[in-house]
Write a protein that holds these residues in place. Structure first.
Motif, PDB file in Angstrom:
ATOM      1  N   PRO A 140      60.473  30.161  70.742  1.00 33.76           N
ATOM      2  CA  PRO A 140      61.791  30.645  71.163  1.00 33.76           C
ATOM      3  C   PRO A 140      61.756  31.624  72.325  1.00 33.76           C
ATOM      4  CG  PRO A 140      61.583  30.711  68.785  1.00 33.76           C
ATOM      5  CD  PRO A 140      60.219  30.403  69.318  1.00 33.76           C
ATOM      6  N   GLU A 141      60.591  32.170  72.625  1.00 35.38           N
ATOM      7  CA  GLU A 141      60.484  33.113  73.731  1.00 35.38           C
ATOM      8  C   GLU A 141      60.143  32.431  75.056  1.00 35.38           C
ATOM      9  OE1 GLU A 141      57.683  36.033  72.380  1.00 35.38           O
ATOM     10  OE2 GLU A 141      59.077  36.887  70.922  1.00 35.38           O
ATOM     11  N   LYS A 142      60.016  31.105  75.031  1.00 33.84           N
ATOM     12  CA  LYS A 142      59.695  30.365  76.256  1.00 33.84           C
ATOM     13  C   LYS A 142      60.801  29.351  76.525  1.00 33.84           C
ATOM     14  CE  LYS A 142      54.681  30.954  75.813  1.00 33.84           C
ATOM     15  NZ  LYS A 142      53.365  30.275  75.708  1.00 33.84           N
ATOM     16  N   ALA A 143      61.797  29.791  77.271  1.00 31.24           N
ATOM     17  CA  ALA A 143      62.980  28.982  77.520  1.00 31.24           C
ATOM     18  C   ALA A 143      62.661  27.699  78.283  1.00 31.24           C
ATOM     19  CB  ALA A 143      64.014  29.796  78.290  1.00 31.24           C
ATOM     20  N   ALA A 144      61.715  27.752  79.214  1.00 34.86           N
ATOM     21  CA  ALA A 144      61.403  26.578  80.036  1.00 34.86           C
ATOM     22  C   ALA A 144      60.944  25.408  79.175  1.00 34.86           C
ATOM     23  CB  ALA A 144      60.337  26.934  81.066  1.00 34.86           C
ATOM     24  N   ASP A 145      60.119  25.683  78.166  1.00 33.63           N
ATOM     25  CA  ASP A 145      59.652  24.612  77.280  1.00 33.63           C
ATOM     26  C   ASP A 145      60.808  24.022  76.486  1.00 33.63           C
ATOM     27  OD1 ASP A 145      57.121  25.149  78.196  1.00 33.63           O
ATOM     28  OD2 ASP A 145      56.500  26.278  76.420  1.00 33.63           O
ATOM     29  N   ALA A 146      61.714  24.872  76.052  1.00 34.02           N
ATOM     30  CA  ALA A 146      62.847  24.412  75.249  1.00 34.02           C
ATOM     31  C   ALA A 146      63.773  23.522  76.069  1.00 34.02           C
ATOM     32  CB  ALA A 146      63.617  25.604  74.688  1.00 34.02           C
ATOM     33  N   THR A 147      64.094  23.951  77.285  1.00 35.08           N
ATOM     34  CA  THR A 147      64.987  23.147  78.115  1.00 35.08           C
ATOM     35  C   THR A 147      64.307  21.854  78.558  1.00 35.08           C
ATOM     36  OG1 THR A 147      64.314  24.451  80.041  1.00 35.08           O
ATOM     37  CG2 THR A 147      66.325  25.104  78.926  1.00 35.08           C
ATOM     38  N   ALA A 148      63.007  21.892  78.798  1.00 31.64           N
ATOM     39  CA  ALA A 148      62.295  20.678  79.205  1.00 31.64           C
ATOM     40  C   ALA A 148      62.317  19.626  78.095  1.00 31.64           C
ATOM     41  CB  ALA A 148      60.854  21.022  79.570  1.00 31.64           C
ATOM     42  N   LEU A 149      62.310  20.076  76.847  1.00 30.34           N
ATOM     43  CA  LEU A 149      62.350  19.143  75.731  1.00 30.34           C
ATOM     44  C   LEU A 149      63.766  18.654  75.453  1.00 30.34           C
ATOM     45  CD1 LEU A 149      60.745  17.687  73.562  1.00 30.34           C
ATOM     46  CD2 LEU A 149      60.917  19.748  72.134  1.00 30.34           C
ATOM     47  N   GLY A 150      64.758  19.353  75.987  1.00 32.67           N
ATOM     48  CA  GLY A 150      66.140  18.909  75.812  1.00 32.67           C
ATOM     49  C   GLY A 150      66.964  19.772  74.886  1.00 32.67           C
ATOM     50  N   TYR A 151      66.506  20.980  74.600  1.00 36.96           N
ATOM     51  CA  TYR A 151      67.259  21.909  73.764  1.00 36.96           C
ATOM     52  C   TYR A 151      68.234  22.724  74.604  1.00 36.96           C
ATOM     53  CZ  TYR A 151      64.338  21.645  69.454  1.00 36.96           C
ATOM     54  OH  TYR A 151      63.708  21.277  68.308  1.00 36.96           O
ATOM     55  N   ASP A 152      69.269  23.257  73.931  1.00 33.57           N
ATOM     56  CA  ASP A 152      70.125  24.268  74.528  1.00 33.57           C
ATOM     57  C   ASP A 152      70.623  25.177  73.398  1.00 33.57           C
ATOM     58  OD1 ASP A 152      71.440  25.743  76.430  1.00 33.57           O
ATOM     59  OD2 ASP A 152      72.787  24.151  77.081  1.00 33.57           O
ATOM     60  N   THR A 153      71.320  26.240  73.753  1.00 33.90           N
ATOM     61  CA  THR A 153      71.818  27.173  72.749  1.00 33.90           C
ATOM     62  C   THR A 153      72.863  26.513  71.853  1.00 33.90           C
ATOM     63  OG1 THR A 153      73.234  28.007  74.523  1.00 33.90           O
ATOM     64  CG2 THR A 153      71.295  29.312  73.958  1.00 33.90           C
ATOM     65  N   PRO A 154      72.963  26.937  70.593  1.00 29.22           N
ATOM     66  CA  PRO A 154      73.801  26.230  69.610  1.00 29.22           C
ATOM     67  C   PRO A 154      75.286  26.599  69.701  1.00 29.22           C
ATOM     68  CG  PRO A 154      72.667  28.073  68.561  1.00 29.22           C
ATOM     69  CD  PRO A 154      72.143  28.006  69.972  1.00 29.22           C
ATOM     70  N   THR A 155      76.134  25.600  69.500  1.00 30.39           N
ATOM     71  CA  THR A 155      77.590  25.792  69.565  1.00 30.39           C
ATOM     72  C   THR A 155      78.286  25.487  68.246  1.00 30.39           C
ATOM     73  OG1 THR A 155      77.886  23.536  70.413  1.00 30.39           O
ATOM     74  CG2 THR A 155      77.681  25.309  72.034  1.00 30.39           C
ATOM     75  N   GLY A 156      77.545  25.183  67.185  1.00 27.26           N
ATOM     76  CA  GLY A 156      78.163  24.982  65.874  1.00 27.26           C
ATOM     77  C   GLY A 156      78.914  23.659  65.773  1.00 27.26           C
ATOM     78  N   GLY A 157      80.052  23.686  65.090  1.00 21.56           N
ATOM     79  CA  GLY A 157      80.820  22.469  64.867  1.00 21.56           C
ATOM     80  C   GLY A 157      80.379  21.687  63.647  1.00 21.56           C
ATOM     81  N   LEU A 158      79.686  22.350  62.706  1.00 19.95           N
ATOM     82  CA  LEU A 158      79.216  21.679  61.500  1.00 19.95           C
ATOM     83  C   LEU A 158      80.196  21.870  60.354  1.00 19.95           C
ATOM     84  CD1 LEU A 158      75.498  22.923  61.494  1.00 19.95           C
ATOM     85  CD2 LEU A 158      76.372  20.780  62.471  1.00 19.95           C
ATOM     86  N   THR A 159      80.420  20.815  59.602  1.00 21.24           N
ATOM     87  CA  THR A 159      81.128  20.923  58.333  1.00 21.24           C
ATOM     88  C   THR A 159      80.237  20.341  57.243  1.00 21.24           C
ATOM     89  OG1 THR A 159      82.255  18.772  58.483  1.00 21.24           O
ATOM     90  CG2 THR A 159      83.373  20.678  59.461  1.00 21.24           C
ATOM     91  N   GLY A 160      80.451  20.782  56.023  1.00 21.60           N
ATOM     92  CA  GLY A 160      79.614  20.305  54.928  1.00 21.60           C
ATOM     93  C   GLY A 160      80.400  20.167  53.644  1.00 21.60           C
ATOM     94  N   ASP A 161      79.958  19.262  52.815  1.00 26.04           N
ATOM     95  CA  ASP A 161      80.560  19.040  51.509  1.00 26.04           C
ATOM     96  C   ASP A 161      79.456  18.795  50.489  1.00 26.04           C
ATOM     97  OD1 ASP A 161      83.606  18.744  52.165  1.00 26.04           O
ATOM     98  OD2 ASP A 161      82.591  17.468  53.624  1.00 26.04           O
ATOM     99  N   TRP A 162      79.761  19.028  49.232  1.00 22.58           N
ATOM    100  CA  TRP A 162      78.779  18.843  48.171  1.00 22.58           C
ATOM    101  C   TRP A 162      79.473  18.277  46.936  1.00 22.58           C
ATOM    102  CZ3 TRP A 162      80.225  21.293  43.780  1.00 22.58           C
ATOM    103  CH2 TRP A 162      81.071  22.398  43.899  1.00 22.58           C
ATOM    104  N   TYR A 163      78.713  17.600  46.124  1.00 20.77           N
ATOM    105  CA  TYR A 163      79.217  17.263  44.789  1.00 20.77           C
ATOM    106  C   TYR A 163      78.061  17.227  43.808  1.00 20.77           C
ATOM    107  CZ  TYR A 163      78.071  12.293  45.913  1.00 20.77           C
ATOM    108  OH  TYR A 163      77.461  11.114  46.276  1.00 20.77           O
ATOM    109  N   ILE A 164      78.385  17.552  42.577  1.00 21.31           N
ATOM    110  CA  ILE A 164      77.434  17.524  41.470  1.00 21.31           C
ATOM    111  C   ILE A 164      77.874  16.422  40.529  1.00 21.31           C
ATOM    112  CG2 ILE A 164      76.502  18.800  39.502  1.00 21.31           C
ATOM    113  CD1 ILE A 164      76.968  21.380  41.134  1.00 21.31           C
ATOM    114  N   LEU A 165      76.998  15.461  40.307  1.00 21.50           N
ATOM    115  CA  LEU A 165      77.323  14.253  39.545  1.00 21.50           C
ATOM    116  C   LEU A 165      76.450  14.175  38.303  1.00 21.50           C
ATOM    117  CD1 LEU A 165      78.649  11.383  39.335  1.00 21.50           C
ATOM    118  CD2 LEU A 165      76.755  10.562  40.752  1.00 21.50           C
ATOM    119  N   ASN A 166      77.100  13.929  37.173  1.00 21.37           N
ATOM    120  CA  ASN A 166      76.368  13.673  35.927  1.00 21.37           C
ATOM    121  C   ASN A 166      76.777  12.296  35.428  1.00 21.37           C
ATOM    122  OD1 ASN A 166      75.556  13.661  33.071  1.00 21.37           O
ATOM    123  ND2 ASN A 166      75.044  15.809  33.433  1.00 21.37           N
ATOM    124  N   VAL A 167      75.908  11.319  35.658  1.00 18.06           N
ATOM    125  CA  VAL A 167      76.226   9.930  35.312  1.00 18.06           C
ATOM    126  C   VAL A 167      76.400   9.771  33.807  1.00 18.06           C
ATOM    127  CG1 VAL A 167      75.378   7.554  35.366  1.00 18.06           C
ATOM    128  CG2 VAL A 167      75.053   9.042  37.357  1.00 18.06           C
TER     129      VAL A 167
END
Length: 510
Positions: A196-223
């Protein structure tokens, strides 16, 4: 070095400023907000369980239609928030990833048939939970049992913007017309070299800083019991000074067990078991009670905001405050005529950064509880969990005292501090474990079959509602729900299923 100078120095080191030839896009997030019902940069599933033949399932949606996402997914145990499984998931734009947790004789295991890329690649593999971080002194049976309950944290470590460049992440993780990405092993293996301290390697691999936009759901099932409970993951959004969705810091680490290549790991976690400075360890002089590895990072205390760079205790304080509340309230039902049962799940996914359990010490020893005194409530500059309100139960679960609890029936009657919490005669609820399950008037398996950190509340009313208060000046990061199970006793005799599950999220005050 002053905090702002340190932050500027580290931000420059990791390439956080625009203008550098290989800079990541500058982070803009300055605060967190709990975004119930919405999307976020961080998701918390308050409870998973495989007890009593339960199966837990999670769904994560990337609502960003432009960027892919690199996610850290971590399962933590219900007792003291021990890491029992973690991995990296790569999502395409508008992708959905799913997975399930089930159990066998060896404890919980994770499985997914999803095509989204994972590293390591455990798709379609029965991946057992890891017991290495559980107490060596526990019996084999207890270690297995402690893989069966806990919570899940999901963190957007980085974005993966569109690219056609050979050898970069986006072409490898983007779903093709046939429905599956290539998940090119040669490309994904490059993530093991990211620092994480070497930005050049991260950008070369195709990473960028995170912008979120995640949603999540869960369920507990007992058949076996034909019962399902479900809900939404708690979403936490990183925002800018105007309250708009913002970019966090780049926090992707390699998914391996090597020592982190960063200069000082104390700049990346506030976990009191990992760090070597400013920790209250009782009478234990040892530094770094657990040796940190790459896979331990990022955690929820890894600095994500521009103001917290290099100061993970500040990150933990800010995030804990965003989730914390002064008390929770919900309903319960125990009608005998419909065989109603109720469990409340009271989950504290951020308590670990205030206090952790040192399994090398005896539970009655002051060194068992290890505190980070730098994690403070911004509202009063006091610890969220000071040593004076915590204790340890017979199972080694760290507990925190509440101030009062009041229960009401459906006809306006009430009783304060009148629910006897078994075993014992305590009149106030004590939250033991990171994920506490409170069963109402049922000392048996109740609704969820919880055993790791479970209490029984002998309320005097059959149905009603209640509230748990933490006391003046106290704010705890509690999330969770009321799980109510009902049964129509005549259903089976008439040829149809008669078991029903209701899930109501806790109401809270701030």
């Amino acid at each position: 070095m002053k905090k702002n100078v340190l932050a500027l120095s580290i931000a420059a080191m990791i390439g956080g400023f625009a203008g550098s030839a290989n800079a990541l896009t500058a982070a803009t997030a300055t605060a967190f907000e709990q975004n119930d019902g919405g999307a976020g940069h961080i998701l918390v599933v308050p409870y998973f369980t495989t007890q009593n033949n339960n199966m837990s399932v999670i769904h994560v949606v990337n609502t960003d239609t432009q960027n892919g996402k690199a996610l850290k997914v971590r399962f933590r145990g219900a007792a003291n928030s021990d890491d029992i499984l973690d991995f990296t998931v790569f999502l395409s734009p508008y992708d959905v990833w799913t997975g399930s947790v089930q159990a066998d004789a060896n404890g919980s295991y994770f499985m997914t048939a999803d095509n989204s890329c994972m590293y390591p690649d455990i798709r379609k593999v029965k991946q057992s939970f890891i017991q290495d971080r559980l107490a060596d002194s526990w019996s084999a049976e207890k270690r297995v049992n402690n893989t069966k309950e806990g919570y899940i944290e999901i963190l957007n470590m980085a974005d993966i913007p569109p690219s056609t460049a050979t050898g970069t992440l986006y072409p490898a993780i983007k779903h093709k017309s046939g429905g599956a990405p290539s998940c090119d092993e040669a490309v994904l293996a490059k993530t093991l070299s990211i620092n994480p301290e070497k930005a050049a390697d991260a950008t070369a691999l195709g990473y960028d800083t995170p912008t979120g936009g995640l949603t999540g759901d869960w369920y507990i099932l007992n058949v076996n019991q034909t019962t399902t409970f479900s809900g939404a993951a708690t979403a936490i959004k990183a925002v800018d000074a105007a309250g708009a969705n913002a970019r966090g810091n780049f926090v992707a680490f390699p998914q391996d067990n090597l020592s982190p290549a960063v200069g000082n790991t104390d700049l990346y976690t506030a976990d009191p078991l990992f760090i070597s400075t400013a920790v209250d360890k009782g009478n234990n002089p040892q530094n770094k009670l657990i040796q940190i590895a790459n896979y331990d990072l990022p955690d929820l205390s890894t600095p994500y905001l521009t103001s917290n760079v290099g100061v993970p205790a500040s990150q933990a304080s800010t995030l804990t405050a965003a989730v914390a509340n002064n008390g929770v309230a919900n309903q319960f039902a125990t009608d005998a005529i419909i065989d109603a049962k109720t469990d409340w799940v009271l989950s504290m996914p951020l308590r670990r950064y205030s206090v952790g359990a040192n399994y090398a010490a005896a539970t009655k020893d002051a060194a068992y509880q290890v505190f980070n005194p730098a994690v403070l409530n911004p509202a009063n500059s006091q610890p969220f969990f000071p040593r004076g309100i915590t204790s340890v139960d017979a199972d080694g679960n760290i507990c925190v005292d509440t101030a009062s609890n009041t229960f009401y029936d459906r006809e306006e009657s009430s009783v304060t501090n009148g629910a006897v919490v078994s075993p014992g005669t305590a009149k106030k609820i004590r939250l033991c474990g990171e994920v506490n399950v409170l069963a109402f008037k049922d000392a048996g398996t109740s609704v969820l079959g919880a055993t790791v950190a479970r209490q029984t509340a002998a309320v005097q009313y059959e149905n009603g509602w209640g509230k748990v208060n933490y006391g003046a000046g106290n704010a705890f990061p509690v999330v969770g729900s009321s799980f109510i199970k009902l049964m129509n006793s005549g259903g089976a005799a008439n040829g149809f299923s008669g078991t029903y599950g209701i899930t109501w999220p806790h109401r809270f005050s701030k």
